[in-house]
Design an enzyme around this catalytic site. Structure first.
Site, PDB file in Angstrom:
ATOM      1  N   ARG A 108      -2.517  24.487  21.367  1.00  0.00           N
ATOM      2  CA  ARG A 108      -2.804  23.331  22.216  1.00  0.00           C
ATOM      3  C   ARG A 108      -1.541  22.522  22.503  1.00  0.00           C
ATOM      4  NH1 ARG A 108      -8.047  21.232  18.732  1.00  0.00           N
ATOM      5  NH2 ARG A 108      -9.372  23.049  19.066  1.00  0.00           N
ATOM      6  N   GLU A 157      -3.047  17.389  18.895  1.00  0.00           N
ATOM      7  CA  GLU A 157      -1.950  18.286  18.517  1.00  0.00           C
ATOM      8  C   GLU A 157      -0.706  18.077  19.378  1.00  0.00           C
ATOM      9  OE1 GLU A 157      -5.778  20.111  17.166  1.00  0.00           O
ATOM     10  OE2 GLU A 157      -5.082  19.250  19.054  1.00  0.00           O
ATOM     11  N   LYS A 177     -20.758  13.159   9.562  1.00  0.00           N
ATOM     12  CA  LYS A 177     -20.880  14.553   9.117  1.00  0.00           C
ATOM     13  C   LYS A 177     -21.933  14.686   8.017  1.00  0.00           C
ATOM     14  CE  LYS A 177     -17.398  17.320   8.734  1.00  0.00           C
ATOM     15  NZ  LYS A 177     -17.647  18.243   9.855  1.00  0.00           N
TER      16      LYS A 177
END
Length: 353
Positions: free
Chosen positions: A143, A115, A29
């Site tokens: 989800r 999830e 990132k």
């Protein structure tokens, strides 16, 4: 996030190869911007800033957010309840589990961006007598709907869902909007669903959900509340009981969660009754029927889509009791809202003061 020349070269090579191929890309990132590489959390989601100077601190004291309230509550509750386990699908920072992960590392579970597994893991823990708390964004809980229904609710297991970013989220846009959770949770049997009007109530609802011997959900918005001190105790609320905030006549405003302050402001201005409903499921049937006997009409107000939401529950209750009253349902539109501030989106939906 990537070394683009190397990535493009690899993709070109793969195009010339036959058969199944797997490309594993490791994301770094902030790649290419030194301040972001050194502070990946701080630069995860930012507004406009000067690239030459980086992020500039706005300074000054800020009100605790609902996420902060949850973070403090989770650690306090863990100290009092050794069976409590904290679960997050890769949202340690966003959902406020940083402190918990450090103070209770053996009771902290980050299942990565999975999830469905987060919810099934919680269900498995609950079958063994644990008290799992699943900290999850509203939009990400979608989800894991199958797991919520079959693995938790169907088996009447003791799992608490701490649902962050519920309702309008503002700058995060449609992908992160939590506009649907009241609708998709309300129809699930064996669920207790709560929405706080302020920070102190949020804390008490979390304690209520933890103590409830079954599936429970507390949904709270992004950002800070009204500035009410959350406190430090672990007191609970009576399940299914609303709070009469303003006594008026003619019209009863039934407000859910973060819409309560605006409803209270208007109720006082126009001489209307205002109720902080607190519970979406079960609803306070006794109070609603009492108000129906003394008021001409209802207005339901929620930070959720109108379709199938909390207001629908009120209409269903009155209908089942053969009570006919005009009801105006105020909530979020039947559309995916665009990027804007939370305040602008609430105003656009017609549910600000």
């Amino acid at each position: 996030g990537h070394d683009l020349p190397a990535l493009l070269s690899t993709l070109k090579t793969l195009k010339g190869l036959k058969g199944p191929k797997l490309l594993h890309v490791v994301t770094s990132k902030g790649k290419g911007y030194e301040p972001a590489e050194g502070d990946q959390i701080g630069y995860h989601a930012v507004g406009p800033f000067d690239p030459d100077k980086g992020l500039v601190s706005k300074g000054g004291a800020k009100k605790p957010t609902y996420t902060d309230v949850f973070s403090d509550w989770l650690c306090d509750a863990a100290a009092a309840e050794p069976r409590l386990m904290g679960i997050t699908p890769a949202m340690r920072e966003g959902s406020g589990l940083v402190r918990f992960s450090r103070e209770y590392p053996l009771r902290y579970f980050d299942v990565a961006i999975a999830e469905q597994h987060a919810v099934t893991l919680a269900a498995g823990m609950a079958t063994q007598g644990a008290k799992p708390v699943v900290a999850i964004y509203s939009t990400f809980l979608q989800r894991a709907y199958d797991q919520l229904v079959h693995d938790v609710a169907l088996q009447e297991l003791d799992v608490l869902f701490a649902i962050d970013r519920a309702g309008v989220v503002g700058p995060d846009g449609a992908t992160h909007a939590g506009n649907l959770d009241l609708s998709f949770l309300r129809c699930v049997p064996n669920m207790v669903i709560m929405a706080p009007s302020d920070e102190a109530e949020c804390r008490r609802m979390l304690s209520t959900g933890l103590q409830h011997p079954g599936a429970a959900a507390v949904r709270y918005p992004r950002g800070s509340g009204t500035g009410v001190a959350a406190g430090s105790d672990l007191s609970t609320l009576p399940i299914g009981k609303a709070e009469l905030r303003v006594t008026g006549d003619r019209v009863a405003l039934l407000a859910f969660g973060s819409t309560v302050p605006a409803a209270e402001e208007i109720g006082r201005e126009l001489g209307l009754t205002v109720v902080n409903m607190r519970f979406i499921k079960p609803l306070d049937q006794q109070l609603i029927l009492e108000l129906a006997a003394s008021h001409d009409r209802f207005v339901t107000i929620e930070d959720n889509v109108v379709a199938g939401g909390a207001g629908s529950g009120v209409a269903e209750l009155l209908n089942a009791q053969d009570v006919l009253r005009p009801i105006l349902h105020l909530g979020l539109p039947d559309a995916f809202q665009h990027h804007a501030s939370r305040e602008d989106l609430l105003a656009e939906a017609g549910i600000d003061a």
